[in-house]
Enzyme design. Sequence first.
Site, short mmCIF file in Angstrom:
data_model
loop_
_atom_site.label_atom_id
_atom_site.label_comp_id
_atom_site.label_asym_id
_atom_site.label_seq_id
_atom_site.Cartn_x
_atom_site.Cartn_y
_atom_site.Cartn_z
N HIS A 108 23.02 13.87 35.64
CA HIS A 108 24.12 12.92 35.52
C HIS A 108 24.07 11.85 36.60
O HIS A 108 24.28 10.67 36.33
CB HIS A 108 25.46 13.67 35.59
CG HIS A 108 26.66 12.78 35.52
ND1 HIS A 108 27.26 12.44 34.34
CD2 HIS A 108 27.37 12.15 36.50
CE1 HIS A 108 28.28 11.63 34.58
NE2 HIS A 108 28.37 11.45 35.88
N HIS A 124 32.01 11.05 28.79
CA HIS A 124 32.70 12.23 29.30
C HIS A 124 32.69 13.27 28.19
O HIS A 124 33.72 13.78 27.77
CB HIS A 124 34.13 11.89 29.74
CG HIS A 124 34.48 12.46 31.08
ND1 HIS A 124 35.65 13.11 31.35
CD2 HIS A 124 33.77 12.50 32.24
CE1 HIS A 124 35.66 13.50 32.62
NE2 HIS A 124 34.54 13.13 33.17
#
EC number: 6.3.5.3
Length: 765
Positions: free
Chosen positions: A57, A108
């Site tokens: 990420h 998300h």
Amino acid sequence: MTVHNDTVEQAAAQPELEQPYRELGLKDDEYAHIREILGRRPTDAELTMYSVMWSEHCSYKSSKTHLRYFGETMTEEMGSKILAGIGENAGVVDIGDGNAVTFRVESHNHPSYVEPHQGAATGVGGIVRDIMAMGARPIAVMDQLRFGPADAPDTKRVLPGVVGGISHYGNCLGLPNIGGETVFDESYSGNPLVNALCVGTLKVDDLKLAFASGTGNKVMLFGSRTGLDGIGGVSVLASDTFEDGAERKLPAVQVGDPFAEKVLIECCLELYKSGIVVGIQDLGGAGLACATSELAAAGDGGMEINLDNVPLRAKDMTAAEILASESQERMCAVVTPENVEKFKEICAHWDVTCAEIGEVTTGKHLIIRHQGEVVVDAPAGTIADEAPVYDRPYARPEWQDALQEFKGVEKQDLTVALKKLVASPALCSRDFITEQYDRYVRGNTVQSHHANAGVLRIDEETGRGIAVSADASGRYTKLDPNMGTRLALAEAYRNVAVTGARPVAITNCLNYGSPENPDVMWQFRESVHGLADGAVELGIPVSGGNVSFYNQTGEEPILPTPVVGVLGVIDDVHKSIGNELGLVEEPEVLVLLGETKDEFGGSIWQQVSAREQGNESENGLNGLPPQVDLANEQRLADFFVGNEGVTAAHDLSEGGLAVTAFEMAKRSGVGLNLDLSKVHEDAFVAAFSESASRVLVATTADRVDMLLHRAEECGVPAVVIGQTTDNGELELGGESIAVSELREAWAATLPDLFGHAVGANSVVE
């Protein structure tokens, strides 16, 4: 109570202490490299920092080798208007007259499956802070959502929570939600996609960047207090080593407070106006570990931090927990010593918690203390910028050729097929979703609901504004990742252009399965090349982006889903072109721009007819997607800029001409008479093909010749195909159906499915 911390001194004295690096997502060679960097084993806090900052990420370690292609292909002219680009919190574009616009889209996905409401809400909060960190005022949000089948039980749990989270957070912030897209597909079962986009405005001179410079300058942490929520949000933090034996559940999903963020926005803007902020970074993924290491690495020195000064909302937090916490609504700024009191005064004015937690130092090390002991002593750049970069294997899948073999589509009566399409979960009304969003708060929204693109006024005196659109097609992209990504770019570009705005910049969020799968990496690489090359062909830059990997359930990856956003600028929003037909005394003439071909690969009709035949698992996906020449999109943009002869315009995409005609007529109920023989020799192809680079426009009878002449000048194929009528019927190739009948079918589907969703927003077990 004194918390036990693993200190640098202890790490040197106990070099062979076993550490849970695998549980934290680090590989053996990565852990060995960390030991090599430090010359010893890492402390618990250092291991935490490296694990979160070297996660997929944060580090882009599997994608970076391919993302470099954006920089390699961008021309000097394309980059001339980019004030901040790839690598910054958000891209910033100079739009002239001393003004700039910033926009970015962020994923998300995984948190929104675990806890839909908070996962989606904090996704909005995070992207808004990215915009704030550039020195901008956030002015609007959008969302791109993907779920499993609309009738699946888990979709009924996830979708209401996600939509509720987005609407609650955005509405409380007072930010209009100006558009988006919701798609249902089996591949997203167990792995929904929640991509949030935010756009903001600023003066060119007010641009802020994330760097810490000036030895002796102070590091200020402000916003909400730091708690245990969100730990492990970007990697795995699941070892008892970090809890000292305590039994507590560390939630990986952050908890958001939109009212705290709303105040934080105003506080930041006053801080910027005061001119006292040297550098600033929001605290999102990886929390304080990210903010401190990135600020220090980007600056001209090192940094010392004292965690004892961090305002906490949980007792007895270890250094590792404080650093990894992803508690929301927090920012980190660098200010000169003489401005610390002014900084605190402004925070106090807005009732924002603020603390001086450290300072910029000489050298390149990040040194962090907790309870008087050094728990981190490492080169900041090695944490923030020197994660390993993997050139993972990629290969065209063996099944790709078979997938691209077109099996044809079943053709039905036109009106029957049209009603099935508009009532399908793929194309039915999203009002059930969008009516939960405030689209007009702040009073600057010009277009949003059912529009081609969101249009906002940014200057009340001149009427100057922006248009924003975001699009993606996982179906097209699976058939041909390069062309599918180009199609997403083309549609977003076209959606902006048909409002009369001139497209100026691109952002993206690339959602894919596991990078360890060569098939997925081939899809990803093809998409990057398609987007980068497409940007060059259109002559507008990619200003930033995001990558989300590991989106899969078991071994089955999601459809490759490159979300592409395009920003445009319009001189006068009062002259923007809408997409709906009204009831007028004189019939309006309908003109089709662009060329229609027999292209059904990846189409919605292919999906709907396959489900009807019981092939739900396949979704009828086969063939090649429509082929797009981006030069045609440029010609369309030239046609629309400053064109006052168009009364309404709607791009053609999913469902083709017939669906577009219905969408233009559904609100007013006006009738339409379309001559499909002018479009294609096959009426079914004319009605439902999804060929790219097409727009249906309406104009008055006295302006038809002028419009056709302009189209010819721009090199855009144009043909008159019909007109509006007063009978409320949509007439297609000799068949007709009431617009009201279509509207009823279109409106009923989602309320019927989700009106009484049981277990909505429950946390996954």
